[in-house]
Enzyme design. Structure first.
Site, mmCIF file in Angstrom:
data_model
loop_
_atom_site.group_PDB
_atom_site.id
_atom_site.type_symbol
_atom_site.label_atom_id
_atom_site.label_comp_id
_atom_site.label_asym_id
_atom_site.label_seq_id
_atom_site.Cartn_x
_atom_site.Cartn_y
_atom_site.Cartn_z
ATOM 1 N N ASP A 402 0.876 -1.174 0.000
ATOM 2 C CA ASP A 402 0.000 0.000 0.000
ATOM 3 C C ASP A 402 0.913 1.224 0.000
ATOM 4 O O ASP A 402 1.966 1.195 -0.613
ATOM 5 C CB ASP A 402 -0.949 -0.028 1.209
ATOM 6 C CG ASP A 402 -2.253 0.715 0.957
ATOM 7 O OD1 ASP A 402 -2.189 1.919 0.654
ATOM 8 O OD2 ASP A 402 -3.332 0.105 1.056
ATOM 9 N N HIS A 435 1.601 2.037 -3.332
ATOM 10 C CA HIS A 435 0.561 2.888 -3.920
ATOM 11 C C HIS A 435 1.060 4.319 -4.065
ATOM 12 O O HIS A 435 0.755 4.990 -5.037
ATOM 13 C CB HIS A 435 -0.702 2.848 -3.056
ATOM 14 C CG HIS A 435 -1.393 1.526 -3.087
ATOM 15 N ND1 HIS A 435 -2.609 1.297 -2.473
ATOM 16 C CD2 HIS A 435 -1.045 0.341 -3.665
ATOM 17 C CE1 HIS A 435 -2.972 0.044 -2.674
ATOM 18 N NE2 HIS A 435 -2.040 -0.559 -3.381
#
Length: 908
Positions: A402, A435
């Site tokens: 993430d 991300h």
């Protein structure tokens, strides 16, 4: 060292502000002929032990010709920043620049150094000199003196019964070693695989994962306590993490080091082999949380999870909730709350069931040389820093599932009452998968501010600088300086600032903020971007929440997608260039006050965006064909350097219509007879520059004033509550009707006017309510002529009970008194602590050890020694001095880390 840390934070703030507002340029030019020394040499928080000391420093104001830094210890040259750094991050940085395809990438400099093989308990003096490309040294930096620590006492977990076979649960044994650790001591995980559940660190200790050792999270969800809350106002309880340090008495826990050459394995997900480009990097199956016809996707979390699976299943069984509701509640790897002075160093983190390193309300946090291999573990964020002051991250390798480096600052109205997240320095790191590399949000309520991210390589992440928020969260990020970074193969945007972020897995509910989240006062400088898969720069603001003062300077784009800029204002682009693979790089809408210098890639769009339309002094707005419910307006057109794209007709404070820029006449309908209206026309170009001083006109419609009130609907749910929180209620109503339209709705709370909303609105959040309180709401429809009709249904709502807001507090000068002292006992008395809910009891510690009843004390349960404020201690030895301390706890299991203490000597 504390003085140096404070000075560092001040300099970071000043540097960010100077760059954002364009100050300091003359000083740079004036000193260009000399090699300036590095600034603010210092030792980060806890970045030293018995055999090493870590140094960091800031670049001089003019650093364009600096290529290295020499380090002197006790007056002798001992190394330099480039050649003495052996972190995995530095190895990958070096490999990046050896690749000929990166020859145009922004060059970075290393500005940290680790002095090793030192003697314990010895003071060393350091200076650093900058070195330019010709080999010329600068004068010395300031001198820094730092002592190594004494050799710590080792508490080996094996000595407390731990077995490193990868099967045995060692939770109690490891916790016993931690509990036994004396101040300044070290708990050691030796070679082997030691499985454990949640463990709890304390202050003034080092937790070391030794070489060839693995601390493995057990998949048994029963070994992770439940009821963890990210924020006090959170509504989604979660499991506690694998490693925890926890206090709501912020700062009462100090000085925790988590270090070592070993691995912390969160045991969250099934591994899916290794990375195709780098076989040393594990890849975890990405979770898909959808199902069709009640059949789980093969990659669904319940099919590919390990600890992720068992914790989800336990939460579903405990709470009788569906999968979506419990999915975010999985244990994370490390969570520290309320700790002052934290050091993470050297270890490798793999496969968390949720997030990796979470730091809540922690101050002075250092992360040095940590290796994060968590790709593509769902929610496998690298570092999270929320509501803290002072973070330094360097030499760290990110390959995450993430966001890599995430800053959070709470959610909604409650979050805005907390401390901001501030003063961080992120440098000399290698960001691979993730991300976003540097991320502010999506929790932005209390603001993230004063962040310097420099001299990093960002290669393969989804985004580079990622700023995300939404209207309900509020706050934002400001005073951010992102400079001297090389970005390559970015899957999505290199830079994104969005107000449209939403998390499909989020289940928390909170009172919405009064104003939308936004990003402002940011500078992106001296960066290269090679290849993006989405707009190179994306700005997605909203009409009532422009992003503002975001400035790009000397940024080079190669092989990128065109920008997409919407709702940005008062921002500049200087020396921002695109290669010929992006022939039309600028897409700009709804933006105001943008500037582009002569060295920036120019297109008709930048020409248009640079200058807005203007009205002539002779411009007029005229009325024609005035009727009972309409009027035709005509105006003389505005002028623009490219073209007027649109006109907006205002009816008082609302937009009546938006028409094409080649139109100069429009019929406004939906008016009521015999009323006065104030009209105004404003012009815009295609990029969103709107005028503010267009021609205006007052018009009175024909006919007789309407006296027929609106018609409201009937039924049981004409007014209803959609959501109910502790301090807010979302109410909705079915629209009323009227011959000439509804102008507005008035919302009443207990017969008092709360607000008035536009006639095209059918829902409203009533905020600022008292928890656990009954309210009556009703709605009134009003037409343009002032005719009113009250809805026949009054909505009765009771807000949810209030949440607990922190640990109890001791009143000033609270002291323990002693009485009835004998040779074997003493009676202790103390003043009552206070709490926003209820003090459940008091814990008494005798020489640091708890006086317990039947239940073990933990940092999160409600077990206590005594309910009242007096206690008689028995079983003491004659003529012996004891130290007693009292801590107070509440019904939520939040305990004071501090409390009054007393020394008592028993009689002979």
């Amino acid at each position: 060292m504390k003085r140096a840390n404070r000075l560092s934070l001040v300099l970071i703030v000043l540097l960010v502000i100077c760059q954002v507002y364009g100050l300091g340029g003359d000083m740079v030019k004036a000193s260009a002929a000399t090699v300036l020394p590095p600034q603010n040499l210092r030792v980060p928080a806890l970045a030293y032990d018995e055999k090493s000391i870590v140094l960091v420093w800031e670049k001089p104001e003019n650093y364009s010709n600096i290529v290295n830094y020499n380090v002197y210890m006790n007056g002798k040259l001992v190394g330099n920043a480039n050649e003495s750094n052996h972190s995995l991050a530095k190895t990958n940085i070096d490999n990046f620049y050896r690749d000929a395809s990166n020859s145009a990438a922004q060059k970075i400099t290393m500005h940290n150094y680790t002095a090793t093989n030192l003697k314990a308990n010895t003071v060393y003096t350091f200076t650093v000199r900058a070195v330019d490309k010709d080999g010329k040294e600068s004068p010395d930096s300031i001198r820094v003196k730092q002592s190594t620590t004494a050799i710590p006492k080792i508490f080996n977990v094996v000595d407390y019964g731990a077995v490193g076979d990868g099967v045995t649960s060692n939770t109690k044994a490891i916790q016993a070693a931690i509990d036994a650790c004396t101040p300044g001591g070290k708990v050691l995980i030796p070679a082997g695989i030691f499985k454990t559940g949640a463990i709890w660190l304390k202050g003034d200790m080092t937790f070391e994962i030794g070489k060839d050792s693995t601390l493995l999270a057990t998949e048994n969800a029963d070994e992770y306590p439940y009821h963890y809350l990210l924020y006090d106002y959170s509504t989604d309880e979660r499991f506690y993490s694998l490693i925890n340090a926890h206090t709501y008495d912020y700062g009462s826990i100090k000085n925790i080091r988590i270090v070592g050459e070993g691995t912390i394995d969160g045991n969250g997900w099934i591994q899916d082999g290794f990375d195709k480009e780098d076989s040393s990097l594990p890849v975890y199956l990405p979770a898909k949380n959808s199902s069709k016809d009640n059949v789980l996707d093969p990659n669904h979390a319940l099919n590919i999870g390990i600890l992720a699976k068992t914790s989800i299943e336990k939460a579903m069984a405990m709470n009788k909730m569906n999968f979506k509701a419990v999915y975010p509640r999985r244990p994370s790897m490390i969570t520290l709350r309320g700790v002052t002075n934290v050091y993470y160093g050297g270890f490798t983190a793999v496969n968390p069931a949720n997030h990796t390193l979470i730091n809540l309300n922690c101050n002075n946090v250092t992360v040095n040389g940590v290796i994060m291999k968590t790709y593509d573990a769902n929610n496998g964020d690298g570092i999270e820093f929320a509501h803290g002051n002072g973070l330094t991250v360097f030499n760290t390798f990110f390959d995450t599932g993430d966001d890599c480096m995430n800053f959070a600052a709470g959610q909604g109205a409650a979050g805005q009452k907390e401390e901001s997240t501030k003063n961080a320095w992120i440098f000399n790191n290698y960001f691979r998968q993730g991300h976003g590399a540097i991320v502010t949000g999506s929790h932005t309520a209390a603001w993230t501010e004063n962040i310097l991210a420099e001299d990093n390589v960002i290669n393969h992440t989804d985004t580079g600088l990622r700023s995300k928020t939404n209207n309900a969260t509020g706050g934002g990020a400001r005073n951010i300086l992102f400079r001297d970074n090389a970005l390559k193969d970015i899957k999505l945007q290199a830079f994104i600032f969005t107000s449209a972020y939403s998390d499909p897995n989020a289940v928390v509910e909170f009172e919405p903020a009064s104003a939308p989240g936004r990003f402002k006062d940011m500078t992106i400088k001296n960066c290269t971007v090679d290849t993006t898969g989405a707009p190179a720069i994306e700005v997605a603001g909203v009409s009532n929440g422009f992003h503002e003062n975001i400035n790009f300077e000397n940024v080079k784009f190669y092989n990128v997608k065109p920008t997409k800029i919407d709702y940005l204002k008062n921002s500049s682009f200087s020396k921002v260039t695109f290669d010929n693979k992006t022939p039309n790089p600028w897409v700009i809408t709804n933006s105001i006050g943008l500037s582009f210098d002569k060295d920036t890639t120019a297109t008709p769009v930048t020409t248009d965006a640079s200058v807005g339309p203007v009205w002539s002094d002779k411009s007029t707005l005229l009325a024609d064909a005035i009727e009972e419910s309409s009027v035709t307006l005509k105006w003389t057109g505005a002028k623009d350097n490219v073209a007027v794209a649109a006109y907006r007709i205002w009816n008082e404070n609302s937009v009546a219509a938006t028409v094409s820029g080649n139109t100069s006449i429009h019929k406004v309908t939906g008016l009521a007879p015999a009323l006065s209206y104030d009209f105004k026309v404003e012009a815009s170009d295609a990029t969103g520059n709107w005028t503010l001083s267009g021609p205006s006109l007052k018009v009175v419609t024909k006919g007789v004033k309407d006296n027929v009130p609106p018609v409201v609907p009937e039924g049981k749910e004409i007014v209803k509550s959609v959501k109910v929180g502790t301090t807010w209620v979302n109410i909705a109503w079915k629209p009323a009707t009227d011959l000439y339209g509804i102008k507005q709705y008035a919302i009443y709370e207990n017969d008092k006017l709360v607000t008035v909303v536009a006639g095209n609105t059918s829902a409203y959040n009533v905020t600022g309510l008292v928890p656990g309180t009954n309210y009556l709401f009703n709605v009134k429809a009003v037409d343009a002529s002032g005719n009113e009709t009250v809805y026949g249904l009054r909505l009765e709502v009771t807000t949810k009970p209030g949440y607990d807001t922190g640990a109890p507090k001791w009143l000033a000068n609270s002291k323990i008194t002693s009485s009835n002292v004998t040779n074997t006992s003493v009676t202790l008395n103390w003043p009552m602590a206070v709490d926003d809910k209820q003090v459940v009891g008091y814990r008494i510690f005798q020489d640091g050890k708890p006086i317990k009843n039947d239940t073990e004390f933990t940092l999160i349960n409600t077990a206590y020694t005594v309910e009242g404020n007096a206690f008689t201690v028995i079983g003491l030895a004659p003529n012996t001095t004891y130290t007693f301390k009292v801590e107070a706890g509440d019904t939520a299991g939040k305990w004071t880390g501090t409390g009054p203490s007393i020394r008592v000597t028993t009689k002979k």
